[in-house]
Motif scaffolding. Structure first.
Motif, mmCIF file in Angstrom:
data_model
loop_
_atom_site.group_PDB
_atom_site.id
_atom_site.type_symbol
_atom_site.label_atom_id
_atom_site.label_comp_id
_atom_site.label_asym_id
_atom_site.label_seq_id
_atom_site.Cartn_x
_atom_site.Cartn_y
_atom_site.Cartn_z
ATOM 1 N N ARG A 11 3.710 70.599 64.822
ATOM 2 C CA ARG A 11 4.296 70.084 66.058
ATOM 3 C C ARG A 11 5.593 69.374 65.675
ATOM 4 O O ARG A 11 5.593 68.498 64.814
ATOM 5 N N GLU A 31 8.828 67.271 67.327
ATOM 6 C CA GLU A 31 9.297 66.565 68.518
ATOM 7 C C GLU A 31 10.694 65.999 68.271
ATOM 8 O O GLU A 31 10.973 65.487 67.189
ATOM 9 N N LEU A 52 12.953 63.051 69.625
ATOM 10 C CA LEU A 52 12.800 61.801 70.366
ATOM 11 C C LEU A 52 14.174 61.222 70.678
ATOM 12 O O LEU A 52 15.058 61.235 69.821
ATOM 13 N N THR A 69 11.226 58.324 73.270
ATOM 14 C CA THR A 69 10.546 59.222 74.205
ATOM 15 C C THR A 69 10.806 60.668 73.809
ATOM 16 O O THR A 69 11.962 61.053 73.595
ATOM 17 N N PRO A 70 9.755 61.494 73.723
ATOM 18 C CA PRO A 70 9.985 62.909 73.389
ATOM 19 C C PRO A 70 10.781 63.616 74.489
ATOM 20 O O PRO A 70 10.472 63.503 75.664
ATOM 21 N N ASP A 111 9.329 69.144 72.672
ATOM 22 C CA ASP A 111 8.040 69.207 71.971
ATOM 23 C C ASP A 111 7.743 70.673 71.713
ATOM 24 O O ASP A 111 7.492 71.425 72.650
ATOM 25 N N GLU A 112 7.820 71.098 70.455
ATOM 26 C CA GLU A 112 7.646 72.510 70.100
ATOM 27 C C GLU A 112 6.532 72.681 69.076
ATOM 28 O O GLU A 112 6.330 71.823 68.217
ATOM 29 N N THR A 119 10.382 64.259 64.560
ATOM 30 C CA THR A 119 9.105 64.139 63.859
ATOM 31 C C THR A 119 8.515 65.532 63.706
ATOM 32 O O THR A 119 8.779 66.422 64.516
ATOM 33 N N TYR A 177 -0.363 70.256 63.579
ATOM 34 C CA TYR A 177 -0.909 70.207 64.939
ATOM 35 C C TYR A 177 -2.423 70.378 64.910
ATOM 36 O O TYR A 177 -2.941 71.221 64.189
ATOM 37 N N GLN A 223 4.270 57.506 61.190
ATOM 38 C CA GLN A 223 4.886 58.753 61.617
ATOM 39 C C GLN A 223 6.277 58.831 60.986
ATOM 40 O O GLN A 223 7.081 57.915 61.125
#
Length: 164
Positions: free
Chosen positions: A80, A82, A84, A89-90, A93-94, A122, A126, A154
Motif C-alpha cells: 500500500r 499513500e 500524504l 491526510t492521504p 492511496d494505491e 508511505t 498490505y 510509519q
C-alpha cells in the motif's frame, strides 16, 4: 560427623538441581515472546521516492528492492502506497504487486489539485502485520483490513510539491 556431612551433601544436590532447573524454566518463559528457533524478524525493505520535488501532474516512482532476509510475504503480496499532504491526510492511496521478498515499483501521478509544500509518501505491506517483531508472518484474514499498527513507526519519505 563425616557421615552426617555426607548426608547433607546428598540432600543438597537435588535442591541445587531443582533451583537450576527452575531458573532455566523461568528464563525460558521470560524469553518466550519470540521463538528462538524462528528466523530473525524481517521488516519491509526501505523504499525510495524519485524525484524528491515535483509539480502537480508529474509522475513519481516509489520502489524498494527485495529484502535481504526471508520475508515470505507470499505470491499474491501487495504493497500500500499513500501520498500524504502537509496535514498528513492521504490524498492518494494505491495498491501495487509486491514480490515474496518485499520488492516493488509503483508509478503514480501527483493529483492536479495538490497544494504546494511539504508532502510525504508511505509504503508498507498490505493486509499484513508488518510491525510484528517475532519473525512470524502474520497474514491478516481475508476481507476488510482489521489490523492496527501499534508497535512501530510509519516510515515517511518527504516529497516536495512545487507550484504548478
Amino acid at each position: 560427623m563425616g557421615k552426617d556431612r555426607g548426608n547433607r551433601l546428598t540432600v543438597a544436590w537435588p535442591r541445587l538441581i531443582t533451583v537450576v532447573l527452575c531458573a532455566a524454566i523461568l528464563t525460558a518463559a521470560l524469553n518466550s515472546c519470540r521463538n528462538v528457533v524462528a528466523p530473525p524478524p524481517c521488516m519491509p525493505p526501505a523504499f525510495t521516492v524519485i524525484p524528491a520535488e515535483v509539480k502537480p501532474g508529474d509522475r513519481v516512482t516509489v520502489s524498494a528492492p527485495d529484502a535481504g532476509c526471508d520475508a515470505r510475504y507470499g505470491q499474491a503480496a501487495r504493497v500500500r502506497v499513500e501520498l500524504l499532504n502537509a496535514a498528513g491526510t492521504p490524498v492518494l492511496d494505491e495498491l501495487a504487486p509486491m514480490t515474496d521478498d518485499g520488492g516493488f515499483t509503483l508509478v503514480f501521478t501527483v493529483p492536479a489539485d495538490m497544494s504546494p509544500g511539504e508532502a510525504g509518501v508511505t509504503a508498507y505491506p498490505y493486509n499484513l502485520d508488518w510491525c510484528d517483531d517475532t519473525g512470524v508472518n502474520n497474514r491478516a484474514a481475508a476481507g476488510p483490513p482489521t489490523l492496527v499498527r501499534v508497535s512501530c513507526a510509519q516510515r515517511l519519505v518527504p516529497l516536495v510539491i512545487l507550484a504548478g
